[in-house]
Structures are given as structure tokens and as C-alpha cells.
Scaffold this active site. Structure first.
Site, short mmCIF file in Angstrom:
data_model
loop_
_atom_site.label_atom_id
_atom_site.label_comp_id
_atom_site.label_asym_id
_atom_site.label_seq_id
_atom_site.Cartn_x
_atom_site.Cartn_y
_atom_site.Cartn_z
CG ASP A 210 -4.99 9.41 14.32
OD1 ASP A 210 -5.58 7.94 14.09
OD2 ASP A 210 -4.98 9.43 15.16
CD GLU B 8 -7.06 3.09 14.21
OE1 GLU B 8 -6.44 4.09 15.09
OE2 GLU B 8 -7.12 2.43 13.82
CG ASP C 291 -1.53 7.47 14.96
OD1 ASP C 291 -2.25 6.03 15.49
OD2 ASP C 291 -1.76 8.28 14.95
CG ASP D 212 -4.16 12.90 17.80
OD1 ASP D 212 -4.73 11.86 18.06
OD2 ASP D 212 -3.93 13.82 18.84
CG HIS E 130 -1.92 -23.91 -27.04
ND1 HIS E 130 -1.87 -24.94 -26.92
CD2 HIS E 130 -0.97 -22.83 -26.70
CE1 HIS E 130 0.14 -24.50 -27.90
NE2 HIS E 130 -0.24 -23.15 -26.95
CD GLU F 146 5.46 -19.33 -27.05
OE1 GLU F 146 6.22 -18.79 -26.44
OE2 GLU F 146 5.97 -20.85 -26.67
#
Length: 401
Positions: free
Chosen positions: A11, A52, A76, A126, A204, A280
Site C-alpha cells: 500500500d 502505491e 487495495d 496500510d 522463411h 518444421e
């Protein structure tokens, strides 16, 4: 041993937006909830979004220092989560360097999933961010760690843990591994291209077998005179289309390496890296034969081959096997060149299969999609599995017949 999975909760914020700013980040053991690391810092005057992003970067750095293999990043901030998933554009120029730095850190892990969570579920980060904002504002320090109730952690094999895993699998979160378009988050909004790995897929140039409509698989058939002219034009086009290229990767067969070398020279002399996974399909007993000859001599086998990608030509390789190694090649490029452009020189079968997967299409596409010799297709791949096919079989650059 399975890679260690950690949870990063991050946060950030500012008092004034912009104003005195700081961030907080917590790294937890996903299974036990144990706090493994905390990071917080006052960053002077900044906006909420800058703070943040700084919190996310600090959390990812801490997870990397702990040797984590996978990360569940929870924030958040809807803006940061959506931008890191590639679903929202990054319009503010001040956030782009931070998003690029975070994307670079994402590349250090096997997988990173981003999830938005409500603020009340991000209380620890926070609180750390608020303490850092107080420090930036010169306010008295206050305890950073919130008083959290003990977390109940489900046993690894409990029904609750199984239900959580199932819900997480359904969630619209970002994942850095895998190329299955069915699991990629859907979005109508254009994604920021600088976070994508861009593949410039080049078939190619023409060979004598191309003109004669012969099966051309593992045989090392050289470019024809017409093919060499096509390659020259394609090299010029690729250099204009993608002036900044991180790598040129090619099938080891000479018709591809000569095409790749011309493109690399046009891009300033990049080295050409060979990848056997881009070779291939092995057409076995059909190698070098015309389409008509195979229809006449192996009618039943051809019908079975056309009906299923799991069926191989006699003594050859199935398209399912080619698809598996083509995906392996693409996944390797996605991991090695995050946010960069790579030129991939290959053959009609691997390129068709790559485009099939990118478009989320069925096997019918393989028989309906035509790819010209020296044609160019462009695909963008994002870290969360998102895909954008930007062009298919560009040929306007080729010399007229």
C-alpha cells in the site's frame, strides 16, 4: 521441490495528493500467514499512485531477496492492479517508469498473480504506509503494526484450502506463465504495449519445394532466387516495423537461418540464435513429395492426418507434437524477453500453431489459414497471459510476381 509461494501485501499514500508520502509492504508465507518481511519508507512529496507503486516494488524486491518462486500480490489500489495486469492504460507519464520497474521485478519470478483486495484486508500494509507518511510529514511516529486478530490458516489438504484454490483459479488475476488464451483475462480496452513481449513471426523465403507444392519438413532445402529477393524485402520491412529488437531467433534449417541473417543485418548486425523447437514438422514418408502424390499414395493416412492433429504422417511427427514444442519456444521467449521485441523466423506449421493458440482458435484454423513465404505476423504477449494478434501474413512488402 515446488517453488516457495509468498503473499505480498502493499500500500502507499500521501497527505494531500500530492503531499507527504510513504509506502508499506508485507511479505507473508502463503500457507501459514507468517510475516517474513516488512518494508516501509517516507518518500517525500508524491501522489497516492506513486506511493502505491513504490510499495509494490518494495514488496516484490523483498520477496526476491527471500528467494520466492511465486508471488501473490494483493493491493487495495484498483489502478495499480489493473495496470499491472495490462487491462488499464498507464496514462500518467510519472507512473510509467515505476510500472516498468515493477514489470522487471515480475520477470524474476516463475509466476506473479495480482489481486485487488478491500482496504480492510490490507490493514498491515496500510499501517506501515501511514507510519511512513507521518515520518514524511514530520509527525510523531506511531506504531506501524496493527493489532490483528490471529489468522486461521487452513490445513494444506482441507476443504477450505481446496475451495480457496478453486476460487483463486477462477479469479481474474494476472499470471505470468502459460499461453492458454482461454484463461487469459478478457478486455476490450487496449493494453499498454511496452509491457508486452512482441513476437514478429516471419516465415522463411520461398524454396523450389514451395513453388512445386511439395511437403518440405526436415529436409534442408535452400532458398530459391525468388526466395532470396523476398528475404531482402522482408528484412527491410521488419527493420521498419520493429527498429528496436532484442533478439532474432530462428529454426536451424538454412532456409530460415538465411532469412534470419538478412533480417539481423538490417537491424544492425544482431546475432541469430537457433532454437530447435522452431523447426518444421517432420513429414516422414511424405517429405519431398507433391501434395498430389501423397493424396494418391496415402489417401487413408492423409484423411486421418487432416482429421486430427494427434495423427502423424507415416514415420513423421503430429501437429500436436509440433504444437507442444512451439509453445515451449514461445514460453521461453516470453520469459527471457519481457517487454521487448523478438523476431522469430520459422516455418508454416509452427507459425500457424502459434497463431492458433494466440487466437484461441480450433484446429480447423490450420487448414484455413494461408501463410505466404516471407510473410510477417505480429503477436503481443502480456505477463498475465493476455494476447493481442496485431497482424497476420503481411505481404505488401514482397516483390510482385
Amino acid at each position: 521441490m515446488a517453488p516457495r509461494v509468498v503473499v505480498v501485501e502493499a500500500d502507499g499514500g500521501s497527505r494531500g495528493n500530492p503531499g507527504p508520502a510513504g509506502y508499506g509492504a508485507v511479505v507473508r508465507d502463503r500457507d501459514t500467514g507468517e510475516v517474513l518481511a516488512e518494508r516501509s519508507e517516507a518518500i517525500g512529496t508524491a501522489t497516492n499512485n506513486v506511493a502505491e507503486y513504490r510499495g509494490l516494488i518494495a514488496g516484490l524486491e523483498a520477496a526476491a531477496e527471500l528467494g520466492a518462486g511465486e508471488v501473490e500480490a494483493r493491493m487495495d489500489s484498483k489502478l495499480v492492479v489493473e495496470q499491472m495486469c495490462g487491462r488499464w492504460q498507464i496514462k500518467h507519464p510519472g507512473l510509467r517508469p515505476l510500472a516498468a520497474q515493477a514489470a522487471g521485478l515480475v520477470g524474476r519470478f516463475a509466476a506473479v498473480r495480482f489481486t485487488w483486495i478491500p482496504r480492510e484486508r490490507n490493514r498491515h500494509a496500510d499501517a506501515l504506509a501511514n507510519a511512513a507518511m507521518d515520518a514524511a510529514a514530520g509527525a510523531p511516529a506511531r506504531p506501524a503494526r496493527p493489532a490483528e486478530p490471529p489468522r486461521e490458516v487452513a490445513a494444506p489438504d482441507s476443504p477450505a484450502r481446496a475451495a480457496a484454490r478453486e476460487a483463486a483459479a477462477r479469479a481474474a488475476t494476472a499470471r505470468t506463465t502459460g499461453t492458454d488464451p482461454a484463461t487469459a483475462p478478457a478486455s476490450w480496452e487496449p493494453r499498454p504495449s511496452f509491457t508486452a513481449t512482441r513476437l514478429v513471426l516471419v516465415r522463411h523465403g520461398e524454396t523450389e519445394y514451395t513453388e512445386q507444392r511439395r511437403y518440405s519438413g526436415r529436409g534442408d532445402v535452400p532458398l530459391s532466387a525468388r526466395g532470396r529477393a523476398q528475404v531482402k524485402a522482408t528484412a527491410t520491412r521488419v527493420a521498419a516495423l520493429a527498429p528496436s529488437v532484442a533478439a532474432v531467433v530462428s529454426s536451424p534449417l538454412s532456409r530460415c537461418t538465411h532469412t534470419a541473417e538478412a533480417i539481423a543485418a538490417a537491424l544492425g548486425g544482431l546475432p541469430v540464435r537457433l532454437d530447435d523447437d522452431l523447426i518444421e514438422c517432420d513429414f516422414g514418408a511424405w517429405e519431398g513429395r507433391t501434395f498430389a502424390e501423397v493424396r494418391e499414395g496415402w489417401a487413408g493416412e492423409m484423411d486421418a492426418w487432416l482429421a486430427s492433429t494427434k495423427v502423424a504422417p507415416p514415420d513423421g511427427e503430429s501437429f500436436a507434437e509440433v504444437a507442444a514444442r512451439s509453445r515451449r519456444a514461445v514460453d521461453g521467449l516470453r520469459q527471457a524477453y519481457r517487454g521487448e521485441t523478438v523476431v522469430v523466423v520459422s516455418h508454416v506449421s509452427p507459425i500457424k500453431l502459434i497463431l492458433r493458440d494466440a487466437l484461441g482458435a480450433g484446429d480447423t484454423l490450420l487448414h484455413r489459414l494461408f501463410l505466404d513465404a516471407a510473410g510477417i505476423s505480429v503477436v503481443d504477449l502480456w505477463p498475465d497471459g493476455g494476447v493481442a494478434v496485431r497482424s497476420v501474413n503481411e505481404t505488401a512488402h514482397l516483390p510482385a510476381d
